[in-house]
Design a protein around this motif. Structure first.
Motif, PDB file in Angstrom:
ATOM      1  N   ASP A   1       0.813  -1.218   0.000  1.00 46.82           N
ATOM      2  CA  ASP A   1       0.000   0.000   0.000  1.00 46.82           C
ATOM      3  C   ASP A   1       0.844   1.264   0.000  1.00 46.82           C
ATOM      4  N   LEU A   2       2.038   1.210   0.599  1.00 49.68           N
ATOM      5  CA  LEU A   2       2.890   2.396   0.706  1.00 49.68           C
ATOM      6  C   LEU A   2       3.829   2.551  -0.483  1.00 49.68           C
ATOM      7  N   GLY A   3       3.794   1.611  -1.415  1.00 47.53           N
ATOM      8  CA  GLY A   3       4.619   1.758  -2.615  1.00 47.53           C
ATOM      9  C   GLY A   3       6.065   1.351  -2.424  1.00 47.53           C
ATOM     10  N   PHE A   4       6.338   0.405  -1.539  1.00 48.39           N
ATOM     11  CA  PHE A   4       7.695  -0.129  -1.385  1.00 48.39           C
ATOM     12  C   PHE A   4       7.967  -1.217  -2.423  1.00 48.39           C
ATOM     13  N   ILE A   5       6.955  -2.057  -2.670  1.00 47.54           N
ATOM     14  CA  ILE A   5       7.089  -3.157  -3.621  1.00 47.54           C
ATOM     15  C   ILE A   5       5.818  -3.256  -4.441  1.00 47.54           C
ATOM     16  N   LYS A   6       5.906  -3.919  -5.587  1.00 45.17           N
ATOM     17  CA  LYS A   6       4.731  -4.221  -6.400  1.00 45.17           C
ATOM     18  C   LYS A   6       4.862  -5.649  -6.914  1.00 45.17           C
ATOM     19  N   PRO A   7       3.771  -6.412  -6.913  1.00 45.70           N
ATOM     20  CA  PRO A   7       3.833  -7.764  -7.483  1.00 45.70           C
ATOM     21  C   PRO A   7       4.035  -7.706  -8.988  1.00 45.70           C
ATOM     22  N   ALA A   8       4.881  -8.583  -9.501  1.00 46.78           N
ATOM     23  CA  ALA A   8       5.089  -8.653 -10.945  1.00 46.78           C
ATOM     24  C   ALA A   8       3.836  -9.198 -11.620  1.00 46.78           C
ATOM     25  N   ASP A   9       3.556  -8.708 -12.807  1.00 42.72           N
ATOM     26  CA  ASP A   9       2.332  -9.072 -13.513  1.00 42.72           C
ATOM     27  C   ASP A   9       2.359 -10.534 -13.938  1.00 42.72           C
ATOM     28  N   LYS A  10       1.347 -11.288 -13.530  1.00 42.70           N
ATOM     29  CA  LYS A  10       1.160 -12.691 -13.905  1.00 42.70           C
ATOM     30  C   LYS A  10       2.388 -13.536 -13.591  1.00 42.70           C
ATOM     31  N   ALA A  11       3.039 -13.250 -12.462  1.00 41.28           N
ATOM     32  CA  ALA A  11       4.234 -13.995 -12.063  1.00 41.28           C
ATOM     33  C   ALA A  11       4.212 -14.176 -10.547  1.00 41.28           C
ATOM     34  N   PRO A  12       3.479 -15.170 -10.050  1.00 39.99           N
ATOM     35  CA  PRO A  12       3.379 -15.374  -8.599  1.00 39.99           C
ATOM     36  C   PRO A  12       4.760 -15.534  -7.958  1.00 39.99           C
ATOM     37  N   GLY A  13       4.923 -14.896  -6.808  1.00 36.51           N
ATOM     38  CA  GLY A  13       6.181 -15.002  -6.089  1.00 36.51           C
ATOM     39  C   GLY A  13       7.288 -14.129  -6.619  1.00 36.51           C
ATOM     40  N   MET A  14       6.958 -13.195  -7.511  1.00 35.11           N
ATOM     41  CA  MET A  14       7.950 -12.277  -8.077  1.00 35.11           C
ATOM     42  C   MET A  14       7.520 -10.852  -7.765  1.00 35.11           C
ATOM     43  N   TYR A  15       8.484 -10.009  -7.387  1.00 31.35           N
ATOM     44  CA  TYR A  15       8.148  -8.655  -6.961  1.00 31.35           C
ATOM     45  C   TYR A  15       9.121  -7.633  -7.550  1.00 31.35           C
ATOM     46  N   HIS A  16       8.575  -6.428  -7.777  1.00 31.98           N
ATOM     47  CA  HIS A  16       9.400  -5.270  -8.087  1.00 31.98           C
ATOM     48  C   HIS A  16       9.792  -4.602  -6.759  1.00 31.98           C
ATOM     49  N   TYR A  17      11.070  -4.348  -6.580  1.00 31.17           N
ATOM     50  CA  TYR A  17      11.526  -3.579  -5.421  1.00 31.17           C
ATOM     51  C   TYR A  17      11.632  -2.122  -5.866  1.00 31.17           C
ATOM     52  N   LEU A  18      10.837  -1.257  -5.267  1.00 32.69           N
ATOM     53  CA  LEU A  18      10.799   0.145  -5.663  1.00 32.69           C
ATOM     54  C   LEU A  18      11.798   0.954  -4.817  1.00 32.69           C
ATOM     55  N   PRO A  19      12.015   2.243  -5.146  1.00 31.42           N
ATOM     56  CA  PRO A  19      13.126   2.991  -4.536  1.00 31.42           C
ATOM     57  C   PRO A  19      13.186   2.956  -3.017  1.00 31.42           C
ATOM     58  N   MET A  20      12.045   3.081  -2.327  1.00 35.36           N
ATOM     59  CA  MET A  20      12.098   3.100  -0.869  1.00 35.36           C
ATOM     60  C   MET A  20      12.556   1.743  -0.324  1.00 35.36           C
ATOM     61  N   ALA A  21      12.099   0.654  -0.932  1.00 38.41           N
ATOM     62  CA  ALA A  21      12.547  -0.675  -0.509  1.00 38.41           C
ATOM     63  C   ALA A  21      14.022  -0.867  -0.803  1.00 38.41           C
ATOM     64  N   MET A  22      14.491  -0.365  -1.944  1.00 37.09           N
ATOM     65  CA  MET A  22      15.895  -0.535  -2.288  1.00 37.09           C
ATOM     66  C   MET A  22      16.802   0.257  -1.353  1.00 37.09           C
ATOM     67  N   ARG A  23      16.329   1.377  -0.832  1.00 37.97           N
ATOM     68  CA  ARG A  23      17.104   2.095   0.188  1.00 37.97           C
ATOM     69  C   ARG A  23      17.370   1.176   1.375  1.00 37.97           C
ATOM     70  N   SER A  24      16.332   0.505   1.838  1.00 41.31           N
ATOM     71  CA  SER A  24      16.467  -0.397   2.971  1.00 41.31           C
ATOM     72  C   SER A  24      17.336  -1.601   2.623  1.00 41.31           C
ATOM     73  N   MET A  25      17.109  -2.182   1.456  1.00 46.55           N
ATOM     74  CA  MET A  25      17.886  -3.345   1.042  1.00 46.55           C
ATOM     75  C   MET A  25      19.367  -2.987   0.904  1.00 46.55           C
TER      76      MET A  25
END
Length: 468
Positions: free
Chosen positions: A57-81
């Motif tokens: 909901d906060l825009g840290f990650i997004k699920p990849a389209d039609k790919a269960p178990g796959m995620y986009h790591y967005l800028p705020m998540a990548m800061r933490s990673m």
């Protein structure tokens, strides 16, 4: 702790108004589409995870389209990673480990030689190139690194132990992806491989690297337990798991009531034996659920024998190396830490060292009397962001939102510290700022200089044992 990326110019400003963070309900990011994607995820096994819902909901990650178990790591998540990987790098460097990067695609021939091509089952994903040669999308790299060592001359005794590690994406075909990033098809892992002369030397290295893992989790400041584990397809005679206790954990743990050490229930055939292997006490085992986030293995000659990784003893012919393997699930630690620290259903709770930004500064809404002093806010930001918390400060300069709305969102995101430029700052006789601490859930009214002194102390106390 600053990001692992290249140092940014001192005058660089992180502005919320232009930061890519597609929050749920924000018209800029097509909320209908995002709600539909989130709904698909929430109908699965992640529905009970508050932390995962907030990351979506906060825009840290997004699920990849039609790919269960796959995620986009967005800028705020990548800061933490990036901060998490930087902490791992610092600990590995302290223990004389050297960083490498190995290919993701590896020849299935190597997996045949280690006899794991079939035993790994359907979780091992395979592809063929245009010449019909088969490759494996490696979920782990024992074969690859052992053969890499084996392709050269025997390792000299004086260079041992050799400790090589990487932090890279890994892939496995999970039968049932669960809990978002905690059990996904593509994940980020730190895997370390060690090469020694003798079993005695290898066991010394094994104990040393377990000390390194203990130090890492203590620095991260999350509740963890080290237990005797099951080696499984990895092979070897000894392994330990690092578990974060959690009700959603898929591992059953037996913890000694006296020394608090334990074992995975998979290595125990019965609860009837009350004797602890560690302290020899007869306290009853306590049963817990845990999320496995790290695993150490003593491998012996399981791979070196078949793949030719040799060491030179100096007084005879070369012999197969004694090996160890040490894994940390980086993306799993990121997600599991949030889950085990979750205390409120409406906000994220971060290990302070890996919060995306240590501080957010809230600027007034455009059109207010306070907004006329925006330049003063920028000067305060630049000083803190360049001198006290280098490149680790966010400025919420969205001029269409009230301070109250920004404050609510900042608490939901979980910034460790929030500074509010409210009406009290513009009191000519006694200017004060509001400083909110997420750790204590309290707000202090302090002068600007007192706020800077507080942040300086807080930063210096975060990780005194490592240079980060």
């Amino acid at each position: 702790m600053a990001s692992r990326s290249l140092s940014l110019p001192i005058r660089h400003r992180w502005r919320m108004s232009c930061y890519f963070m597609p929050r749920k309900g924000d018209p800029k990011y097509h909320p209908k589409t995002q709600r539909a994607q989130n709904h698909l995820v929430q109908n699965g096994d992640t529905a009970e995870l508050v932390s995962h819902r907030l990351l979506l909901d906060l825009g840290f990650i997004k699920p990849a389209d039609k790919a269960p178990g796959m995620y986009h790591y967005l800028p705020m998540a990548m800061r933490s990673m990036d901060k998490l990987m930087g902490l791992i790098d610092a600990v590995m460097m302290k223990y004389d480990c050297q960083k490498v990067q190995l290919p993701t695609l590896t020849s299935s021939h190597l997996w045949e030689k280690s006899e794991r091509l079939d035993s790994m089952g359907k979780e091992l994903m395979k592809v063929k190139d245009r010449r019909d040669r088969e490759f494996v999308l490696s979920p782990t790299h024992e074969e690859v690194i052992t053969r890499m060592i084996g392709s050269g001359p025997p390792l000299p005794r004086k260079e041992l132990p050799v400790k090589l590690y990487q932090i890279t994406p890994k892939i496995r075909d999970e039968m049932r992806c669960k809990f978002g990033l905690i059990r996904s098809r593509e994940f980020i892992m730190k895997d370390l491989y060690t090469f020694d002369l003798s079993q005695e030397n290898a066991m010394e290295t094994y104990e040393t690297m377990n000390e390194a893992y203990n130090e890492f989790f203590q620095l991260l400041n999350v509740p963890f337990v080290k237990v005797v584990g099951k080696s499984g397809n990895m092979g070897g005679d000894l392994s330990h798991e690092y578990q974060l206790p959690s009700k959603i954990g898929q591992d059953n743990l037996l913890i000694c009531g006296a020394c608090h050490r334990g074992k995975n229930a998979e290595v125990s055939t019965s609860l009837s034996d009350p004797t602890c292997d560690q302290c020899k006490g007869t306290h009853l085992w306590q049963q817990h659920k845990g999320i496995e986030v790290g695993h150490t293995f003593y491998l012996g000659r399981r791979y070196s024998q078949s793949l030719g990784a040799m060491v030179n003893p100096g007084n005879g012919k070369p012999i197969p190396a004694e090996m160890g393997c040490y894994g940390l699930g980086v993306s799993r630690i990121f997600a599991a830490s949030l889950e085990v620290l979750q205390t409120c259903p409406t906000k994220l709770s971060w290990p302070k060292l890996i919060a995306p930004f240590t501080l957010v500064i809230l600027a007034p809404k455009k059109g207010s009397k306070e907004y006329a002093h925006f330049q003063d806010i920028l000067e305060f930001y630049d000083d803190v962001n360049s001198r006290l918390l280098p490149n680790d400060v966010m400025l919420d300069d969205r001029d269409n939102l009230t301070i109250g709305r920004k404050l609510d969102e900042a608490k939901t995101i979980g910034f460790p510290y929030i500074v509010v430029f409210g009406k009290t700052f513009f009191n000519a006789d006694n200017p004060e700022l509001e400083l909110y601490s997420a750790e204590t859930d309290t707000t202090m009214m302090l002068s600007p200089e007192a706020v800077k002194n507080f942040l300086n102390r807080a930063n210096s106390e975060r990780c005194p044992n490592l240079s980060l």
